[in-house]
Scaffold this active site. Structure first.
Site, PDB file in Angstrom:
ATOM      1  N   GLU A   1       0.837  -1.197   0.000  1.00  0.00           N
ATOM      2  CA  GLU A   1       0.000   0.000   0.000  1.00  0.00           C
ATOM      3  C   GLU A   1       0.877   1.254   0.000  1.00  0.00           C
ATOM      4  OE1 GLU A   1      -2.293  -0.905   3.485  1.00  0.00           O
ATOM      5  OE2 GLU A   1      -3.326  -2.512   2.448  1.00  0.00           O
TER       6      GLU A   1
ATOM      7  N   GLU B   1      -5.159  -6.776   2.163  1.00  0.00           N
ATOM      8  CA  GLU B   1      -3.957  -7.538   2.515  1.00  0.00           C
ATOM      9  C   GLU B   1      -4.138  -9.031   2.369  1.00  0.00           C
ATOM     10  OE1 GLU B   1      -5.296  -5.209   4.428  1.00  0.00           O
ATOM     11  OE2 GLU B   1      -3.784  -3.658   4.796  1.00  0.00           O
TER      12      GLU B   1
ATOM     13  N   GLN C   1       2.053  -2.301   5.622  1.00  0.00           N
ATOM     14  CA  GLN C   1       2.364  -0.914   5.984  1.00  0.00           C
ATOM     15  C   GLN C   1       2.877  -0.778   7.423  1.00  0.00           C
ATOM     16  OE1 GLN C   1      -0.696   2.430   5.504  1.00  0.00           O
ATOM     17  NE2 GLN C   1       0.674   2.629   3.765  1.00  0.00           N
TER      18      GLN C   1
ATOM     19  N   HIS D   1       0.304   0.627  16.113  1.00  0.00           N
ATOM     20  CA  HIS D   1       1.396   1.013  15.217  1.00  0.00           C
ATOM     21  C   HIS D   1       2.738   0.813  15.920  1.00  0.00           C
ATOM     22  CE1 HIS D   1      -2.041   3.136  13.410  1.00  0.00           C
ATOM     23  NE2 HIS D   1      -1.382   3.132  12.270  1.00  0.00           N
TER      24      HIS D   1
HETATM   25  C1  LIG Z   1      -5.835  -3.496   7.583  1.00  0.00           C
HETATM   26  C2  LIG Z   1      -5.190  -2.168   7.464  1.00  0.00           C
HETATM   27  N1  LIG Z   1      -4.281  -1.971   6.480  1.00  0.00           N
HETATM   28  C3  LIG Z   1      -3.646  -0.781   6.379  1.00  0.00           C
HETATM   29  C4  LIG Z   1      -3.905   0.228   7.246  1.00  0.00           C
HETATM   30  C5  LIG Z   1      -3.119   1.530   7.159  1.00  0.00           C
HETATM   31  N2  LIG Z   1      -3.999   2.638   6.830  1.00  0.00           N
HETATM   32  C6  LIG Z   1      -4.526   3.437   7.785  1.00  0.00           C
HETATM   33  S1  LIG Z   1      -5.651   4.499   7.183  1.00  0.00           S
HETATM   34  C7  LIG Z   1      -5.378   3.955   5.596  1.00  0.00           C
HETATM   35  C8  LIG Z   1      -6.153   4.540   4.469  1.00  0.00           C
HETATM   36  C9  LIG Z   1      -7.612   4.458   4.764  1.00  0.00           C
HETATM   37  O1  LIG Z   1      -8.332   4.874   3.659  1.00  0.00           O
HETATM   38  P1  LIG Z   1      -9.898   4.995   3.710  1.00  0.00           P
HETATM   39  O2  LIG Z   1     -10.516   3.729   4.169  1.00  0.00           O
HETATM   40  O3  LIG Z   1     -10.322   5.535   2.411  1.00  0.00           O
HETATM   41  O4  LIG Z   1     -10.155   6.039   4.883  1.00  0.00           O
HETATM   42  P2  LIG Z   1      -9.649   7.558   4.939  1.00  0.00           P
HETATM   43  O5  LIG Z   1      -8.394   7.533   5.746  1.00  0.00           O
HETATM   44  O6  LIG Z   1      -9.448   8.044   3.560  1.00  0.00           O
HETATM   45  O7  LIG Z   1     -10.720   8.299   5.631  1.00  0.00           O
HETATM   46  C10 LIG Z   1      -4.434   2.932   5.572  1.00  0.00           C
HETATM   47  C11 LIG Z   1      -3.946   2.256   4.359  1.00  0.00           C
HETATM   48  C12 LIG Z   1      -4.882  -0.015   8.231  1.00  0.00           C
HETATM   49  N3  LIG Z   1      -5.228   0.936   9.126  1.00  0.00           N
HETATM   50  N4  LIG Z   1      -5.506  -1.213   8.318  1.00  0.00           N
END
Ligand SMILES: Cc1ncc(C[n+]2csc(CCOP(=O)(O)OP(=O)(O)O)c2C)c(N)n1
Ligand SMILES: [Mg+2]
Lengths: 328, 324
Positions: free
Chosen positions: B29, B60, B82, B127
């Site tokens: 990602e 994932e 990530q 984290h």
């Molecule tokens: C399972 C998982 N993979 C990766 C992450 C890392 N991560 C945190 S927020 C995010 C993006 C989230 O995007 P979205 O669902 O569109 O929500 P937004 O932050 O745009 O409101 C990622 C990749 C995570 N929190 N959980």
């Protein structure tokens, strides 16, 4: 601009209440950004700008006994649900008076069942099945309560999202899913995440309604959520409401978001949810300059008070770490 | 020799393996134009293109599974999770698919999963985790956790060339904090070999990841008081280097195992069990484990400082053991 029919069911007081929550959310978030940049908030903090109409408009439709499982851009939902700015600011600063008493970071872990709020974990979209489970508990006991939860465009690609939507459908669970489509998952634009125009269109595949609304129009969000809540309460099952918006700042405040095209932000800044709503109220003759100024003064004082409270609050003692891993 | 930070060493290994072997590709990602959450793959998509540096949707379970499938069919994918904390989402794919395919039907799975782990950064319960023990308990996987830039580079190379699934825990705390000269050219650090990072006679501290530096710092502190500490860096957690573990136990007769992960069910239990089983007569004192307490990783600075082992706590444990 045509006003949502929601207006007809709302009093002038209601309209001002919505305005208050939206502007409080914005002011609080702006302060969080400042404090983070000054090093007074450790860890990280997620930007809220652009999401105010979604979190406020949707949670305004909740009844007192309904349960909400907000995500990381739903500051407005926590506030509206009765979590005080003081507790939230202390949470951001890791103080004992914060919601998680220093255990969890920023909006994570801000659960409080006395306020009917389920806290979230980072892995996404892990609140979705919890909301379905809350709905199961309501069904089980024959209660006319509804669960509401949120997920992002990025999170819509996780298997857990699909499993949760399907499970809710199979159970005809009284749950409302709000998809906050802000066009980015961290740095990843929609074009790299999915090929359909609307995430809401996927609801058809599970056998329940999916609706697209303007996520920058608080009244439209409220109206759609209200209808979905009523449907769930009637026993007709879940609804997916996709709110289209734009994440106006970085993913979190360590991220400058410079990968987002400038003109996209310019375009969306003209549709800023606070501006849109202010215009709507003025067009309705429901807002004066004096009222707005007074409201903003009240909000600024509240945010100041929250910061003072948080900074005057003690840090947890190190050995508190060990306490309370298991419920008694 | 090139002076590299820990993070640069990881990037360099990826870059050079991609230059050398067309079969190597990256999935993760935000790893493309953004360069990854920690910028490990900054500049990669510009050099290798989107065909080999693939930005993933948040899926994932599916993209780790897809990497396993692609690995079976002749590619050598390197997946970035990530944050190591999110490795729970594709856990099933790793422990049930990747770990067992070769044993069941002789299909090698040459896959690397990079998982940025570790705390000390005020990043809270999701984290900051160190979930290595989950995978150490899974035969069929290999698990590495380098501490130095040199080992980070050499072990990543070895992992990419290995015909088995390797979980590569890179410690976020070290990314920009440590720097050293790393040899140029084609060499690897073999998986399964620990490394004595400091020779000593009195007490052995066995550590890995960020705790290696805390142990080295503690060793300097207690040296002033006349205690001579040996620091063994495990580097690989599965398979453990039994000879090196028993060797240091034999040299000092007093052993402390330190890790950032929580105590119960941690790697420290396995290391001390190996010593208790095979070197009991050589010990001059009870074995000591120093680890995080059995709680989630707390966010607030005083809580996290209490939670996380450090040089001060290690020095204290060393003094106590030396006096035994
Ligand atoms: C399972 C998982 N993979 C990766 C992450 C890392 N991560 C945190 S927020 C995010 C993006 C989230 O995007 P979205 O669902 O569109 O929500 P937004 O932050 O745009 O409101 C990622 C990749 C995570 N929190 N959980
Ligand atoms: Mg998004």
């Amino acid at each position: 601009m045509t006003l949502a029919t929601a207006v007809r069911s709302l009093t002038r007081d209601d309209l001002h209440t919505l305005l208050y929550w939206m502007r409080l959310t914005r002011a609080f978030d702006d302060r969080v950004r400042l404090l983070y940049n000054q090093g007074r908030i450790p860890g990280a903090a997620f930007s809220q700008r652009g999401h105010e109409a979604i979190s406020v408009g949707s949670s305004f439709a909740l009844g007192p006994d309904d349960v909400v499982a907000p995500m990381h851009r739903d500051l407005g939902a926590y506030l509206l649900r009765g979590m005080t700015p003081r507790r939230i600011m202390a949470q951001m600063m890791g103080r004992v008076t914060g919601v998680s008493r220093g255990r969890d970071v920023n909006t994570h872990g801000m659960g409080d069942l006395s306020l009917n709020i389920i806290g979230y974990v980072s892995p996404l979209p892990d609140s979705m099945p919890l909301a379905v489970g809350a709905a199961l508990a309501f069904q089980y006991r024959g209660e006319a309560r509804v669960a509401l939860t949120y997920f992002g465009d990025g999170s819509s690609s996780e298997g857990g999202c699909h499993e949760s939507l399907n499970l809710a459908a199979v159970w005809r669970a009284p749950v409302v899913f709000i998809c906050e489509n802000n066009q980015y998952a961290y740095s990843t634009p929609l074009s790299r995440q999915l090929t359909v125009e609307n995430i809401a269109d996927r609801a058809a595949g599970y056998g329940f309604p999916g609706i697209v609304v303007d996520g920058n129009d608080v009244l439209a969000v409220y109206e759609a959520t209200q209808a979905a809540m009523a449907r769930a309460r009637r026993g007709d099952g879940p609804t997916l409401i996709e709110c289209k918006t734009m994440r106006m700042l970085g993913h979190a405040y360590h991220d400058d978001g410079s990968y987002v095209p400038r003109d996209l932000l310019d375009e969306w800044s003209r549709r800023d949810p606070l501006l849109v709503y202010e215009r709507q109220l003025r067009d309705l003759g429901a807002l004066t300059d004096d009222e707005l100024a007074a409201l903003d003064r009240r909000i600024a004082a509240q945010v100041d008070d929250a910061v003072d409270f948080a900074e005057a609050s003690p840090w947890p003692a190190g050995e508190d770490c060990l306490e309370g891993v298991y419920a008694l | 020799m090139t002076e590299l930070t820990y993070l640069q060493a990881i990037s360099a290994a990826l870059w050079e393996e991609m230059e050398a072997d067309e079969r190597v590709l990256l999935l993760g990602e935000d790893i493309g134009p953004f360069g990854g959450a920690f910028k490990v793959t900054k500049g990669f998509v510009e050099r290798f293109g989107e065909r080999r540096v693939m930005d993933m949707p948040m899926s994932e379970w599916a993209f780790v599974g897809a990497a396993i499938g692609a690995a079976m069919l002749g590619l050598r994918p390197v997946v970035e999770i990530q944050f190591a904390d999110f490795i729970a989402t594709p856990f099933d794919m790793i422990v049930n698919q990747a770990a067992t395919c070769y044993y069941r039907w002789q299909a090698p799975v040459p896959l690397v999963i990079r998982a940025p782990s570790g705390g000390g950064l005020r990043a809270g319960p999701f984290h900051s985790q160190n979930p290595e023990a989950w995978f150490v308990h899974r035969p069929g996987l290999k698990v590495v956790a380098p501490a130095s830039p040199r080992d980070a580079k050499g072990l990543l190379r070895a992992a990419i060339r290995d015909n088995n699934p390797v979980i590569y825990f890179e410690n976020k705390y070290l990314y920009r904090k440590v720097k050293e000269d790393v040899p140029d050219g084609d060499w690897t650090v073999p998986i399964g070999q620990a490394d004595v990072k400091r020779r000593g006679r009195d007490v052995s501290v066995i550590a890995y990841g960020s705790m290696v530096y805390e142990a080295l710092e503690a060793a300097e502190t207690v040296a002033a008081g006349g205690i001579d500490v040996e620091v063994l860096d495990l580097r690989t957690l599965l398979p453990l280097d039994r000879d090196a573990i028993l060797g240091t136990a034999e040299r000092t007769g007093k052993v402390i195992v330190v890790h950032e992960a929580t105590l119960t069910g941690g790697v420290g239990g396995e290391v001390t069990a190996i010593i208790a089983e095979h070197a009991f007569e050589l010990l001059d004192a009870p074995l000591v484990r120093l680890a995080a307490p059995d709680t989630p990783v707390p966010f607030s600075p005083p809580l996290e400082d209490f939670f996380r082992p450090n040089a001060v706590k290690i020095a204290e444990a060393v003094r106590k053991l030396a006096a035994y």
